[in-house]
Design a protein around this motif. Structure first.
Motif, PDB file in Angstrom:
ATOM      1  N   LEU A 222       0.829  -1.205   0.000  1.00  0.00           N
ATOM      2  CA  LEU A 222       0.000   0.000   0.000  1.00  0.00           C
ATOM      3  C   LEU A 222       0.869   1.263   0.000  1.00  0.00           C
ATOM      4  CD1 LEU A 222      -2.784  -1.078   2.537  1.00  0.00           C
ATOM      5  CD2 LEU A 222      -3.041  -0.762   0.062  1.00  0.00           C
ATOM      6  N   ALA A 223       1.995   1.203   0.727  1.00  0.00           N
ATOM      7  CA  ALA A 223       2.912   2.344   0.762  1.00  0.00           C
ATOM      8  C   ALA A 223       3.502   2.597  -0.623  1.00  0.00           C
ATOM      9  CB  ALA A 223       4.013   2.104   1.782  1.00  0.00           C
ATOM     10  N   ARG A 224       3.811   1.541  -1.357  1.00  0.00           N
ATOM     11  CA  ARG A 224       4.343   1.705  -2.718  1.00  0.00           C
ATOM     12  C   ARG A 224       3.292   2.338  -3.632  1.00  0.00           C
ATOM     13  NH1 ARG A 224       8.113  -3.224  -4.901  1.00  0.00           N
ATOM     14  NH2 ARG A 224       9.609  -3.267  -3.185  1.00  0.00           N
ATOM     15  N   ALA A 225       2.049   1.859  -3.484  1.00  0.00           N
ATOM     16  CA  ALA A 225       0.979   2.423  -4.299  1.00  0.00           C
ATOM     17  C   ALA A 225       0.780   3.903  -3.997  1.00  0.00           C
ATOM     18  CB  ALA A 225      -0.315   1.643  -4.053  1.00  0.00           C
ATOM     19  N   ALA A 226       0.886   4.260  -2.713  1.00  0.00           N
ATOM     20  CA  ALA A 226       0.728   5.661  -2.316  1.00  0.00           C
ATOM     21  C   ALA A 226       1.865   6.520  -2.871  1.00  0.00           C
ATOM     22  CB  ALA A 226       0.676   5.761  -0.790  1.00  0.00           C
ATOM     23  N   LYS A 227       3.081   5.994  -2.888  1.00  0.00           N
ATOM     24  CA  LYS A 227       4.219   6.750  -3.432  1.00  0.00           C
ATOM     25  C   LYS A 227       4.029   7.018  -4.921  1.00  0.00           C
ATOM     26  CE  LYS A 227       7.919   5.481  -0.221  1.00  0.00           C
ATOM     27  NZ  LYS A 227       9.242   4.832  -0.065  1.00  0.00           N
ATOM     28  N   SER A 228       3.473   6.032  -5.624  1.00  0.00           N
ATOM     29  CA  SER A 228       3.235   6.253  -7.048  1.00  0.00           C
ATOM     30  C   SER A 228       2.180   7.343  -7.268  1.00  0.00           C
ATOM     31  CB  SER A 228       2.792   4.941  -7.711  1.00  0.00           C
ATOM     32  OG  SER A 228       1.517   4.536  -7.226  1.00  0.00           O
ATOM     33  N   ARG A 229       1.309   7.540  -6.270  1.00  0.00           N
ATOM     34  CA  ARG A 229       0.270   8.579  -6.372  1.00  0.00           C
ATOM     35  C   ARG A 229       0.787   9.934  -5.917  1.00  0.00           C
ATOM     36  NH1 ARG A 229      -2.293  12.422  -6.117  1.00  0.00           N
ATOM     37  NH2 ARG A 229      -4.526  12.760  -5.734  1.00  0.00           N
ATOM     38  N   TYR A 230       1.493   9.989  -4.773  1.00  0.00           N
ATOM     39  CA  TYR A 230       1.947  11.257  -4.194  1.00  0.00           C
ATOM     40  C   TYR A 230       3.343  11.665  -4.669  1.00  0.00           C
ATOM     41  CZ  TYR A 230      -2.007  11.042  -0.950  1.00  0.00           C
ATOM     42  OH  TYR A 230      -3.264  11.011  -0.406  1.00  0.00           O
ATOM     43  N   GLY A 231       4.130  10.717  -5.135  1.00  0.00           N
ATOM     44  CA  GLY A 231       5.500  11.017  -5.559  1.00  0.00           C
ATOM     45  C   GLY A 231       6.487  10.074  -4.905  1.00  0.00           C
ATOM     46  N   SER A 232       7.429   9.536  -5.695  1.00  0.00           N
ATOM     47  CA  SER A 232       8.347   8.505  -5.186  1.00  0.00           C
ATOM     48  C   SER A 232       9.335   9.052  -4.172  1.00  0.00           C
ATOM     49  CB  SER A 232       9.102   7.866  -6.359  1.00  0.00           C
ATOM     50  OG  SER A 232       9.838   8.847  -7.068  1.00  0.00           O
ATOM     51  N   GLU A 233       9.561  10.385  -4.183  1.00  0.00           N
ATOM     52  CA  GLU A 233      10.536  10.963  -3.244  1.00  0.00           C
ATOM     53  C   GLU A 233       9.959  11.126  -1.848  1.00  0.00           C
ATOM     54  OE1 GLU A 233      12.052  14.532  -4.886  1.00  0.00           O
ATOM     55  OE2 GLU A 233      13.327  13.509  -6.357  1.00  0.00           O
ATOM     56  N   MET A 234       8.654  11.055  -1.727  1.00  0.00           N
ATOM     57  CA  MET A 234       8.031  11.194  -0.403  1.00  0.00           C
ATOM     58  C   MET A 234       8.225   9.922   0.424  1.00  0.00           C
ATOM     59  SD  MET A 234       4.437  13.190  -0.781  1.00  0.00           S
ATOM     60  CE  MET A 234       4.341  14.871  -1.383  1.00  0.00           C
TER      61      MET A 234
END
Length: 546
Positions: free
Chosen positions: A37-49
Motif C-alpha cells: 500500500l505504501a508503494r501504491a501511495a508513493k506512485s500517487r503522491y511522488g516517489s521521493e516522499m
C-alpha cells in the motif's frame, strides 16, 4: 480500488487466510500489505516522499502518513522527505535535528496497475516468509531421518514431498536397484539443508553410512539410550555393509542387541535397505584386534600395523585369501573404510618369501659394507639389526649380547660402520656442492649430507628454496582421486621423514630467514588452544598434503 471501511475487515481476513494456508505468522502478511500500500501511495503522491502505511491489527483500518525528517541546512537534499530546523518550527514547538514530523494523508485510489504491483509485493513477501519458515524448520533436522511421499522423478532425481516443502533425492544418493512411482512412501536421511535464492534446498540420501546408523538407532533402544554406541559404518549401498558397535555396559552384548531376537532388529534395517547384507562387529581400541574383527568372516594369522604410514599388513592362510578379499575386493574395501587404514593382504607363503628377501638384503648390506662373513652378517640380522646406523650408534652392551661377540669385536664393528657412514656422508656432501647446494642449506640443522644431496638433485639448493617447500613434498603423502588413493613420493621420504618432522623443519627455516615471527606464531597457537578448549588433537589424515 479504494481502501474504505467496507473492505477494511477484508484485509485482516485475507491476511489470516494466506497465513493459515502458508503456515506463517499473520503479522508477516499484514506487513507485506502495508509495504504494498505504501508503494501504491508513493506512485500517487511522488516517489521521493516517505509515505508509510499502518494497518490496525484489530479493525483493519489502513492509516496513510507522510514522514519528514529534520536535518541541518547543509544536509537538505530531499525536499519531499526532509526539512530544515527553521522550516520545522512551523509545525513543531522545539524541533531538533533527527526529529520526525508525521502527518496523515488521504488514502489512495488504487488503479489496475497499482493493484497488480501491490499483489506482486504481497506474494513476494509471503514467498520469502514461507522459505524462511521452511529453512528454520529443516536446518535443525539435518542428520536425521524423515518420511515423505514421492511426487515425481526428474532426470533420475526423485522429488519428495516432506510435508512443509519439497526435498530432492539425487540419483547418486539412491540405492542402485530402487525405483519409485508417484505417491510411494519413502524414508530418507537429511544429508544437507541449504539456504538458496530460490528457496531452501533439502538434500536427501539413502546411501549415506549415517542413514544406516540412524536406522539402527530407531530399531535398537540401547543405541538411542547411549548404552551402545555405533563407532563406525562402511557401506557398499544395496550390497553389503559393516557396522562397528561398542557397549558401555558389561552385561549387554552390543552385537546381540543389534541383531535382536531371531534377528528381528537387524532384519528391519535390512528390509529398509533393500536386502543389503549387514555385518555387525565389536569395536576395539586396539586397531589390530579391530581389524581382525572387521575382516570377518575371514580368519587372520597375523597383523602388522604401521601407524605413521596409516597402513596395515594382514597375513591370512592361503585358503582364506579369497574370503578376506571378498567378491571384487568388497570385504577388504569395507574393512579399510571402517578402520581408516590401507590394508595390504598377503598369504603366509607370500609373507614368508618377503621376510626371507628382506633378510637376504640386510645380510648382503652388512657383508658388503662391514667386510663380514655370511654367518656373522646373518647373526646381526637375526638379532634385529636392520641398518648401519643401528650398528654404529647403538649402545655397546646391545652388541655384546650376541653370541661370540666380545668387547673388541663390538668396538671394531662400530668403527667399521662409522667409517663407512662418514665416507658416504663426505661423498654425498661433495656431490651436493657440485650440484650447486649452498652453505645455508648444508649447515641447516636437521639435514644430513645425504638429505642435502637428494634436495639438490631435485633443484632445492638454498635455504630459501627449502623454506618454500610443502611438508608433503618432503615427507610424501596420499591423494585420493576418483575414489582411488595415489601415492605422492616425498624427496626425503627414503630417509623416513614424517610429515610432522617436515612441518617443523620448514617452519624453522622460515623463522631463521625472518619470514615468520616466532612471537606471532606462539600467539596464534595460544588463540587456537583457547578456541578449542585446550591443545588441539590432530588425527592422522590419509590425504595429508593433498
Amino acid at each position: 480500488m479504494a481502501i474504505t471501511s467496507a473492505n477494511q475487515l477484508e484485509l485482516l481476513q485475507t491476511a489470516e487466510a494466506v497465513a493459515r494456508e502458508k503456515m506463517i505468522d499473520p503479522s508477516l502478511v499484514i506487513e507485506a500489505m502495508e509495504e504494498s500500500l505504501a508503494r501504491a501511495a508513493k506512485s500517487r503522491y511522488g516517489s521521493e516522499m516517505d509515505i508509510r502505511v499502518s494497518i490496525d491489527r484489530k479493525t483493519g483500518k489502513a492509516t496513510f502518513t507522510r514522514v519528514r525528517t529534520v536535518v541541518e541546512d547543509d544536509d537538505l537534499e530531499n525536499y519531499q522527505a526532509e526539512m530544515t530546523v527553521k522550516q520545522a518550527k512551523q509545525y513543531m514547538a522545539d524541533p531538533q535535528v533527527g526529529d520526525q514530523f508525521v502527518e496523515e494523508v488521504p488514502p489512495v485510489e488504487m488503479g489496475r496497475i497499482a493493484a497488480q504491483s501491490a499483489k506482486q509485493v504481497i506474494l513476494q513477501k509471503v514467498r520469502e516468509a514461507e522459505r524462511d519458515r521452511q529453512y528454520e524448520e529443516f536446518k535443525d533436522r539435518k542428520g536425521s531421518i524423515i518420511n515423505g511421499v514421492v511426487k515425481r522423478e526428474e532426470y533420475g532425481n526423485v522429488i519428495v514431498d516432506v510435508g512443509a516443502g519439497e526435498a530432492i533425492l539425487r540419483r547418486n544418493e539412491k540405492i542402485g536397484r530402487e525405483s519409485y512411482r508417484p505417491n510411494d512412501r519413502i524414508r530418507c536421511y537429511i544429508k544437507d539443508v541449504r539456504r538458496e535464492p530460490r528457496g531452501p534446498q533439502i538434500f536427501l540420501s539413502r546411501t549415506a553410512p549415517e542413514f544406516m546408523a540412524e536406522l539402527f538407532k530407531m530399531e535398537v533402544p540401547e543405541i538411542y539410550d547411549g548404552i551402545i554406541e555405533i563407532k563406525a559404518v562402511a557401506r557398499d549401498p544395496g550390497s553389503r555393509a559393516k557396522i562397528a558397535v561398542v557397549s558401555y555396559d558389561n552385561s549387554i552384548d552390543p552385537v546381540g542387541a543389534c541383531v535382536g531376537m531371531r534377528g528381528s532388529r537387524v532384519q528391519a534395517v535390512v528390509n529398509e535397505l533393500q536386502g543389503e547384507k549387514i555385518d555387525i562387529i565389536p569395536w576395539s581400541d586396539d586397531m589390530p584386534t579391530f581389524l581382525v574383527n572387521a575382516l570377518q568372516p575371514a580368519e587372520v594369522s597375523k597383523v602388522v600395523l604401521d601407524e605413521e604410514a596409516g597402513k596395515i599388513e594382514v597375513v591370512v592362510p592361503e585358503e582364506q585369501l579369497s574370503l578376506a578379499i571378498g567378491r571384487r575386493g568388497q570385504n577388504v574395501r569395507l574393512a579399510s573404510q571402517l578402520t581408516g587404514l590401507d590394508i595390504d593382504i598377503m598369504t603366509e607363503e607370500e609373507e614368508s618369501a618377503r621376510r626371507q628377501k628382506e633378510f637376504e638384503a640386510r645380510t648382503k648390506l652388512f657383508i658388503d659394507t662391514l667386510d663380514l662373513d655370511e654367518f656373522f652378517a646373518q647373526l646381526l640380522v637375526s638379532e634385529g639389526f636392520t641398518s648401519l646406523e643401528e650398528v654404529a650408534y647403538v649402545d655397546l652392551d646391545e652388541l655384546l649380547v650376541i653370541d661370540g661377540v666380545d668387547e673388541d669385536t663390538a668396538e671394531e664393528l662400530q668403527a667399521r660402520a662409522r667409517d663407512y657412514l662418514e665416507a658416504q656422508a663426505k661423498a654425498a656432501l661433495e656431490n651436493a656442492r657440485s650440484l650447486g647446494a649452498e652453505d645455508s642449506l648444508i649447515d641447516f640443522e636437521g639435514l644430513t649430507p645425504q638429505m642435502v644431496e637428494a634436495l639438490a638433485k631435485d633443484g632445492i639448493k638454498t635455504l630459501e628454496d627449502f623454506a618454500t617447500c610443502a611438508d608433503w613434498e618432503l615427507a610424501g603423502g596420499w591423494t585420493t582421486s576418483n575414489g582411488e588413493r595415489i601415492k605422492d613420493e616425498g624427496i626425503l621420504e627414503p630417509f623416513d621423514m614424517s610429515l610432522e618432522e617436515a612441518q617443523n623443519m620448514v617452519m624453522s627455516a622460515r623463522i631463521q630467514l625472518g619470514w615468520v615471527d616466532p612471537a606471532e606464531l606462539e600467539t596464534e597457537e595460544e588463540v587456537s588452544e583457547d578456541a578449542e578448549g585446550g591443545p588441539a588433537s590432530v588425527a592422522g589424515n590419509e590425504e595429508a598434503g593433498a
